[in-house]
Design a protein around this motif. Sequence first.
Motif, PDB file in Angstrom:
ATOM      1  N   GLY A   1       0.821  -1.198   0.000  1.00  0.00           N
ATOM      2  CA  GLY A   1       0.000   0.000   0.000  1.00  0.00           C
ATOM      3  C   GLY A   1       0.855   1.246   0.000  1.00  0.00           C
ATOM      4  O   GLY A   1       2.036   1.218   0.363  1.00  0.00           O
ATOM      5  N   THR A   2       0.265   2.358  -0.403  1.00  0.00           N
ATOM      6  CA  THR A   2       0.959   3.639  -0.405  1.00  0.00           C
ATOM      7  C   THR A   2      -0.003   4.725   0.062  1.00  0.00           C
ATOM      8  O   THR A   2      -1.233   4.576  -0.054  1.00  0.00           O
ATOM      9  N   LYS A   3       0.533   5.830   0.602  1.00  0.00           N
ATOM     10  CA  LYS A   3      -0.303   6.887   1.172  1.00  0.00           C
ATOM     11  C   LYS A   3      -1.107   7.583   0.077  1.00  0.00           C
ATOM     12  O   LYS A   3      -0.549   8.046  -0.921  1.00  0.00           O
TER      13      LYS A   3
ATOM     14  N   TYR B   1      -8.778   0.556  -0.945  1.00  0.00           N
ATOM     15  CA  TYR B   1      -8.241   1.160   0.282  1.00  0.00           C
ATOM     16  C   TYR B   1      -7.995   0.072   1.320  1.00  0.00           C
ATOM     17  O   TYR B   1      -8.878  -0.749   1.605  1.00  0.00           O
TER      18      TYR B   1
ATOM     19  N   HIS C   1      -6.277   6.477   8.233  1.00  0.00           N
ATOM     20  CA  HIS C   1      -4.910   6.204   7.756  1.00  0.00           C
ATOM     21  C   HIS C   1      -4.872   5.051   6.741  1.00  0.00           C
ATOM     22  O   HIS C   1      -3.888   4.297   6.678  1.00  0.00           O
TER      23      HIS C   1
ATOM     24  N   LEU D   1      -4.495   3.100   3.249  1.00  0.00           N
ATOM     25  CA  LEU D   1      -3.516   3.176   2.162  1.00  0.00           C
ATOM     26  C   LEU D   1      -4.183   2.802   0.842  1.00  0.00           C
ATOM     27  O   LEU D   1      -5.107   1.985   0.816  1.00  0.00           O
ATOM     28  N   TRP D   2      -3.701   3.393  -0.239  1.00  0.00           N
ATOM     29  CA  TRP D   2      -4.120   2.936  -1.556  1.00  0.00           C
ATOM     30  C   TRP D   2      -3.540   1.551  -1.807  1.00  0.00           C
ATOM     31  O   TRP D   2      -2.354   1.292  -1.533  1.00  0.00           O
TER      32      TRP D   2
ATOM     33  N   ARG E   1       3.978  -0.956   3.713  1.00  0.00           N
ATOM     34  CA  ARG E   1       3.783   0.419   3.276  1.00  0.00           C
ATOM     35  C   ARG E   1       4.959   0.843   2.394  1.00  0.00           C
ATOM     36  O   ARG E   1       6.115   0.726   2.799  1.00  0.00           O
TER      37      ARG E   1
ATOM     38  N   GLU F   1       6.860   3.912   0.707  1.00  0.00           N
ATOM     39  CA  GLU F   1       6.972   5.360   0.921  1.00  0.00           C
ATOM     40  C   GLU F   1       7.401   6.113  -0.336  1.00  0.00           C
ATOM     41  O   GLU F   1       7.383   7.336  -0.357  1.00  0.00           O
TER      42      GLU F   1
END
Length: 440
Positions: free
Chosen positions: A146-148, A158, A191, A193-194, A249, A251
């Motif tokens: 996932g990413t922000k 999501y 919070h 993540l995509w 995650r 970044e």
Amino acid sequence: MHTILLCGGSGQRLWPLSGRIRSKMFLQLLPAPDGSTESMIGRVCRQLHQAELDESVLFVTHQDQMAITRRYTGNQYPVIGEPQKRGTFTAAALGVLHLYSTGKANPEDIICVAPADMFADEDFFRTFHQFTDILASSQSELVMLGTKPTYPSDQYGYIVPEQGSTDAYAPVISFEEKPAVAKARKLMQKHALWNCGVFAFPLSFMLSHLEKVGLPTGLAAFMDQYSGLPVRSFDKEVAERTAKAVVMRHEGTWCDLGSWDSLTAQLPSPVTGAGGIRGDCRDTHIINELGIPLHVIGVPGIVAIGSPEGILIAAKKEANAIKDVLQETSDEPRFGETGWGSFTVLDHTASGTGLVLTILLSVLPEHVMPEMSSEHSSKTWMIVSGCGEVTVNGLASEASAGAIFTMARGDRHAIRAVSAMKLIEVRIGEAGDDGRVYGS
């Protein structure tokens, strides 16, 4: 670990450059390290090699795009084809069963499923090496990446992770595929993540899931049922239903180049092809594959796209509406790429019960257009440039600029290019002799 790369999609959002025959992953637009351009699929192959992940890669695509996939991946990887498009879950299952049935993978082996057209940095692919250890240490069944999120989008899945984890991963609290914008906004407050579309799991996990939903785990039996299977996405079929899942995650850079807004943000120049921009044209891009110039003067925030398939002029934020337009039409493709080159329909004239198609064929050097026959039409080929060999009913002849070859109905014919060749084909046939002009 085995990596299955899925090559799917209908190509509607990036029309007229992409479509049923040429998917967006084959568009040669992205800047390459050597200063040239590369396709999305070529970029992913390069990054997999740099991350030392290309020892066990399998591409799954529609059977019509097998040859072009091999061409754009340099014939370096095995490619298998779906008889019909049945969604990412079905395609992933096909890839898994292929590996299992051929003895290339065992039930305890780890499978990574990813899209072939993702756009990410090199560190993104290096994280794949952690999947095996994370599955073991977390005792989970599924690892996601996932990413922000940068904004509340209804085009992504999501992943809501458990907060406070100090490990390289976090347990997944919930997963929701493409929620409405209002729900996406609430998920971001949690919070979320995509979802990057990358999933890792033991092969046995897929076998078990197939059994649970009543699908065969034998490749032959699975293929027998393929055409009757519903369209299933991996996200809804697996990610939303798996209780024991964790998320890593990322970044760094990741985005889906599935819109003109996101794609043009990666281009090195606002103008690609013949044409130009003048005046106040902030955030305007031209991509022109036509042999005639395309100019934009004083119009900011648009895309002006020209190809043999058509012309699109649209505000970037509104360009996705082209999908609705295309669903109302059923025009046959006027351009396509193949394993041997490309074709462009120059003219399509119906006369009574007859049909005349005029087509420009471009054959790549050292490539062969496979032998075929036209049962419902005759053809004439005129060589415009380049040289090679034309074979008609087993008789081979040298072919160079100015040469003309005529094939009657039923004649077997093929062409082998020595240098890059262009030829004009005039096809005379019946009115129903369509328009699947050339396959892969």
